[in-house]
Design a protein around this motif. Structure first.
Motif, PDB file in Angstrom:
ATOM      1  N   LEU A 220       0.847  -1.183   0.000  1.00 38.36           N
ATOM      2  CA  LEU A 220       0.000   0.000   0.000  1.00 38.36           C
ATOM      3  C   LEU A 220       0.887   1.237   0.000  1.00 38.36           C
ATOM      4  CD1 LEU A 220      -2.820  -0.975   2.514  1.00 38.36           C
ATOM      5  CD2 LEU A 220      -3.178  -0.160   0.177  1.00 38.36           C
ATOM      6  N   VAL A 221       0.662   2.114  -0.960  1.00 41.27           N
ATOM      7  CA  VAL A 221       1.451   3.341  -1.083  1.00 41.27           C
ATOM      8  C   VAL A 221       0.595   4.507  -0.605  1.00 41.27           C
ATOM      9  CG1 VAL A 221       2.739   4.844  -2.639  1.00 41.27           C
ATOM     10  CG2 VAL A 221       2.669   2.368  -3.064  1.00 41.27           C
ATOM     11  N   PRO A 222       0.965   5.137   0.515  1.00 38.18           N
ATOM     12  CA  PRO A 222       0.174   6.269   1.010  1.00 38.18           C
ATOM     13  C   PRO A 222       0.120   7.386  -0.020  1.00 38.18           C
ATOM     14  CG  PRO A 222       1.720   5.494   2.682  1.00 38.18           C
ATOM     15  CD  PRO A 222       2.093   4.826   1.389  1.00 38.18           C
ATOM     16  N   PRO A 223      -0.956   8.154  -0.037  1.00 36.57           N
ATOM     17  CA  PRO A 223      -1.090   9.211  -1.045  1.00 36.57           C
ATOM     18  C   PRO A 223      -0.360  10.486  -0.644  1.00 36.57           C
ATOM     19  CG  PRO A 223      -3.028   9.178   0.348  1.00 36.57           C
ATOM     20  CD  PRO A 223      -2.152   8.044   0.816  1.00 36.57           C
ATOM     21  N   ALA A 224      -0.020  11.276  -1.651  1.00 42.86           N
ATOM     22  CA  ALA A 224       0.397  12.644  -1.386  1.00 42.86           C
ATOM     23  C   ALA A 224      -0.842  13.412  -0.942  1.00 42.86           C
ATOM     24  CB  ALA A 224       0.982  13.256  -2.659  1.00 42.86           C
ATOM     25  N   PRO A 225      -0.673  14.567  -0.298  1.00 43.83           N
ATOM     26  CA  PRO A 225      -1.845  15.337   0.143  1.00 43.83           C
ATOM     27  C   PRO A 225      -2.859  15.532  -0.985  1.00 43.83           C
ATOM     28  CG  PRO A 225       0.145  16.311   1.021  1.00 43.83           C
ATOM     29  CD  PRO A 225       0.595  15.233   0.074  1.00 43.83           C
ATOM     30  N   GLY A 226      -4.095  15.096  -0.734  1.00 47.69           N
ATOM     31  CA  GLY A 226      -5.143  15.220  -1.738  1.00 47.69           C
ATOM     32  C   GLY A 226      -5.111  14.165  -2.815  1.00 47.69           C
ATOM     33  N   GLY A 227      -4.132  13.241  -2.743  1.00 51.52           N
ATOM     34  CA  GLY A 227      -4.003  12.216  -3.767  1.00 51.52           C
ATOM     35  C   GLY A 227      -4.739  10.942  -3.408  1.00 51.52           C
ATOM     36  N   THR A 228      -4.527   9.909  -4.208  1.00 45.24           N
ATOM     37  CA  THR A 228      -5.200   8.625  -4.038  1.00 45.24           C
ATOM     38  C   THR A 228      -4.204   7.565  -3.583  1.00 45.24           C
ATOM     39  OG1 THR A 228      -6.759   9.171  -5.814  1.00 45.24           O
ATOM     40  CG2 THR A 228      -6.560   6.854  -5.219  1.00 45.24           C
ATOM     41  N   PRO A 229      -4.506   6.825  -2.522  1.00 43.23           N
ATOM     42  CA  PRO A 229      -3.625   5.716  -2.147  1.00 43.23           C
ATOM     43  C   PRO A 229      -3.621   4.651  -3.242  1.00 43.23           C
ATOM     44  CG  PRO A 229      -5.644   5.660  -0.860  1.00 43.23           C
ATOM     45  CD  PRO A 229      -5.659   6.946  -1.630  1.00 43.23           C
ATOM     46  N   ARG A 230      -2.524   3.923  -3.327  1.00 41.75           N
ATOM     47  CA  ARG A 230      -2.387   2.901  -4.360  1.00 41.75           C
ATOM     48  C   ARG A 230      -2.034   1.561  -3.742  1.00 41.75           C
ATOM     49  NH1 ARG A 230       2.299   5.539  -7.222  1.00 41.75           N
ATOM     50  NH2 ARG A 230       2.218   6.869  -5.381  1.00 41.75           N
ATOM     51  N   LEU A 231      -2.529   0.522  -4.350  1.00 38.15           N
ATOM     52  CA  LEU A 231      -2.157  -0.833  -3.962  1.00 38.15           C
ATOM     53  C   LEU A 231      -1.406  -1.454  -5.129  1.00 38.15           C
ATOM     54  CD1 LEU A 231      -2.251  -3.294  -2.058  1.00 38.15           C
ATOM     55  CD2 LEU A 231      -4.400  -3.940  -3.173  1.00 38.15           C
ATOM     56  N   HIS A 232      -0.095  -1.608  -4.980  1.00 41.20           N
ATOM     57  CA  HIS A 232       0.706  -2.333  -5.963  1.00 41.20           C
ATOM     58  C   HIS A 232       0.660  -3.808  -5.572  1.00 41.20           C
ATOM     59  CE1 HIS A 232       2.980   1.059  -7.993  1.00 41.20           C
ATOM     60  NE2 HIS A 232       2.329   1.677  -7.016  1.00 41.20           N
ATOM     61  N   TYR A 233       0.222  -4.661  -6.480  1.00 39.86           N
ATOM     62  CA  TYR A 233       0.089  -6.081  -6.156  1.00 39.86           C
ATOM     63  C   TYR A 233       0.676  -6.920  -7.287  1.00 39.86           C
ATOM     64  CZ  TYR A 233      -3.768  -6.097  -9.504  1.00 39.86           C
ATOM     65  OH  TYR A 233      -4.513  -5.977 -10.654  1.00 39.86           O
TER      66      TYR A 233
END
Length: 328
Positions: A220-233
């Motif tokens: 799980l990649v935390p988002p930058a402010p106002g961004g979207t978290p990402r799940l790299h799988y």
């Protein structure tokens, strides 16, 4: 690592548009340093790739391996916000990293006593070394990823096609459930199977799923402010070495495919370029579902398609080999 998805998040769950070169670069550095090539990797193919890459690694790769250790999260500044599906745009984002973001991302990095001074200073937020870091990343990509990028992107595309069908047929719940066993979805919590503790805060900005060929485990990649978290799988992979070369540029004609596969299987291969279920494929071909099952079994055994079952739905999409055959 876990994230709790609110209703606002769930209606904003999406899929990456293509393979992420920055994510693949960072994940491949972790695989490179693993003796087994990663438990989720087709070991023989990855070991051949690792052997080839190790023979020609430049000295600057030591800095990249310090940053992308196999037992630690990838520093966030190396994974710029989604939507940068070209290497150069991702490298430009790294080059523009702010000092505070750089220092924060490397706060747990081990001491770089054996590194060049410009690299060790990165952990203090010194951005003067970023141009050298970006050049090291560019050199590594040219050596390790560029020769097999068609294979990498083809594998990711096949996974995206299958996930898109899951989303169309079963909604977000089926999409997230289909990530098991490495990712557990028990609404409203999504949890990765790794040894890195922590919780990614949910801010109602959704979640972007990013299939990654070189991933060993989800992250799980935390988002930058106002961004979207990402799940790299780890994407669903076929056992094909990532050091392959590009596809041909001439498309195979329908008659050539029919001569090789037979008219029905050739037509099925063409339809599956966008993925579909068994019943949809039967309707498109004008044959019975049982006949389609026989044809897809042959295509799957030949390594031309991948099949994924989600509850009562069976979904099919092309493998990189199937795409290459369709392209001629």
């Amino acid at each position: 690592m876990r994230i709790e998805l609110t209703m606002r998040d769930l209606v904003r769950v999406g899929l990456a548009a293509a393979a992420d070169p920055m994510g693949e670069l960072a994940a491949s550095l972790q695989v490179l340093q693993r003796r087994d090539g990663g438990r989720a990797a087709p070991s023989a193919a990855f070991n051949r790739w690792r052997y080839r890459v190790w023979q020609s690694l430049p000295d600057s790769a030591a800095v990249l391996m310090w940053l992308c250790r196999p037992d630690a999260p990838i520093p966030g500044f190396l994974l710029p916000a989604a939507g940068r599906y070209e290497l150069e745009s991702g490298l430009a984002a790294v080059l523009n990293t702010e000092p505070l973001s750089l220092k924060t991302a490397l706060r747990t990095a081990p001491a770089g006593h054996d590194l060049p001074s410009w690299a060790a200073a990165l952990a203090d937020g010194d951005t003067a070394g970023l141009p050298r870091l970006v050049q090291a990343m560019r050199d590594y990509h040219e050596l390790a990823l560029a020769p097999g990028w068609d294979t990498v992107s083809g594998q990711v595309d096949a996974d995206l096609g299958m996930r898109t069908q899951l989303l169309l047929h079963g909604g977000v719940d089926a999409l997230l459930t289909g990530l098991r066993p490495l990712v557990r979805w028990e609404a409203p919590v999504l949890e990765t199977e790794d040894r890195i503790p922590g919780t990614v805060p949910s801010e109602g900005t959704g979640l972007l799923l990013v299939p990654t060929y070189f991933s060993v485990c989800p992250a799980l990649v935390p988002p930058a402010p106002g961004g979207t978290p990402r799940l790299h799988y780890p994407c669903v992979r076929q056992a094909a070495p990532p050091a392959g070369f590009g596809r041909g540029t001439r498309k195979a004609s329908g008659r050539e495919l029919a001569d090789l596969l037979g008219p029905t299987r050739a037509a099925a291969l063409t339809v599956l370029a966008v993925g579909c279920s068994t019943s949809e494929l039967a309707a498109r071909l004008g044959v019975t579902p049982s006949a389609v099952s026989k044809h897809t079994t042959v295509l799957r055994r030949a390594g031309l398609i991948i099949t994924h079952r989600e509850r009562n739905t069976v979904l099919h999409s092309l493998t990189p080999l199937g795409s290459a055959l369709l392209e001629g």
